[in-house]
Design an enzyme around this catalytic site. Structure first.
Site, short mmCIF file in Angstrom:
data_model
loop_
_atom_site.label_atom_id
_atom_site.label_comp_id
_atom_site.label_asym_id
_atom_site.label_seq_id
_atom_site.Cartn_x
_atom_site.Cartn_y
_atom_site.Cartn_z
NE ARG A 53 34.26 51.66 42.03
CZ ARG A 53 34.92 50.92 41.17
NH1 ARG A 53 35.97 51.42 40.54
NH2 ARG A 53 34.54 49.69 40.90
CG ASP A 56 38.70 46.68 43.71
OD1 ASP A 56 38.62 47.39 42.70
OD2 ASP A 56 38.14 46.96 44.78
NE ARG A 105 34.14 43.07 40.89
CZ ARG A 105 33.66 44.30 40.97
NH1 ARG A 105 34.49 45.34 41.01
NH2 ARG A 105 32.36 44.52 41.02
CG HIS A 150 36.74 50.57 45.23
ND1 HIS A 150 36.85 49.33 44.64
CD2 HIS A 150 35.42 50.87 45.20
CE1 HIS A 150 35.66 48.89 44.28
NE2 HIS A 150 34.76 49.82 44.61
#
Length: 314
Positions: free
Chosen positions: A91, A151, A154, A178
């Protein structure tokens, strides 16, 4: 924020933006949705497609393509525009490309006297939230990144599946960037009202199995991208949850990318932490007591982000 009409301007009608749009229409939490994209024809097509399903909703919602003048009376501007994460790409590697896009979008929004709340979903989201805050000049409490919201979802999903307990009764959070330097403060996780670590001992389960769950979470995006080239449903639902907390003034605790003012010993950057979310944005950051190991992980995550800001943004 307008208490009667709930207007959202969505910038970026790619997979993530439209997953959010579709989710918003299904839950009916808004009155007006305006779609902005550099490809105006695509925005028209997406608005048409959504409008054709409106007769089956239980609420009237106005959906249309538009331009940045629509931001003048918007309650929330959600930014989902930017380059997508490619297979094998981190990312943070998206930083330079998307920072320029974020600045351009933010300037256009503010030129139209926007006075609502920014929600940023573009990656790397912690850095992009910082860019939007700086470019807008807004109070940081009104610039919110999606952070570790997905996150955390999840994590709760995998934990619920492993422990055979409803994910709604699992109170666990992922903190930090993140990205790859995120972490789980296990000592601050609870099963209902019982500390997770105590519960594991009672059930004769070891920490290795739980640590494996974090590995699943950390690698989830990479695995999804490898299989289907992009992730979008999960973040779309997560963003919808965040908007619901804002519009309904819920004072809900969500792990978002929030500006640090010393709460965790850091200042001047955005990073994922639990925050109380309401009508005015971030009401308060929840400060967790971290053990030395978790403090080191949090500091490492902050250093990773700060170095990126220093190298590519400032």
């Amino acid at each position: 924020m307008n208490n009667e009409q709930r207007k959202v301007v969505l910038v970026g009608v790619g997979f993530v933006g439209m997953s959010l749009a579709y989710s918003l229409l299904n839950t009916g939490g808004i009155d007006e949705l305006v779609l902005i994209d550099q490809n105006y024809e695509k925005a028209i097509g997406e608005a048409m497609d959504l409008n054709h399903g409106l007769p089956y909703l239980n609420k009237k919602i106005l959906v249309r393509p538009g331009d940045y003048s629509e931001c003048r009376d918007a309650d929330v501007v959600v930014i989902c525009a930017g380059a997508n994460q490619k297979e094998g790409q981190s990312r943070l590697e998206l930083t330079q490309i998307n920072a320029k896009i974020m600045k351009d979008i933010t300037v256009k929004v503010m030129e139209n006297h926007f006075d609502g709340i920014f929600v940023v979903a573009s990656n790397p989201v912690d850095i992009m939230s910082y860019v939007v805050m700086k470019a807008s000049g807004m109070n940081p409490t009104r610039v919110i990144g999606s952070g570790t919201l997905l996150d955390t979802a999840r994590l709760r999903y995998y934990m619920g599946d492993y422990l055979q307990i409803s994910s709604s009764n699992i109170h666990a959070y992922i903190l930090g960037e993140h990205g790859d330097s995120s972490f789980v403060p296990w000592m601050n996780c609870f099963i209902g009202c019982k500390p997770l670590l105590e519960y594991l001992v009672e059930k004769d389960k070891n920490m290795d199995s739980i640590q494996h769950i974090y590995d699943l979470v950390r690698n989830a995006a990479y695995e999804i991208i490898e299989r289907k080239k992009a992730t979008y449903y999960g973040i779309g639902l997560s963003l919808n949850r965040l908007l619901s907390a804002i519009f309904n003034d819920e004072n809900s605790i969500l792990t978002v990318s929030a500006y640090q003012s010393g709460e965790y010993g850091k200042q001047g950057l955005y990073i994922g932490v639990p925050a109380i979310i309401g009508r005015q944005g971030i009401k308060e950051l929840i400060k967790l007591e971290l053990n030395e190991n978790d403090k080191n992980k949090f500091n490492h995550s902050c250093e990773t982000l700060q170095q990126t800001i220093n190298n590519y943004i400032e």
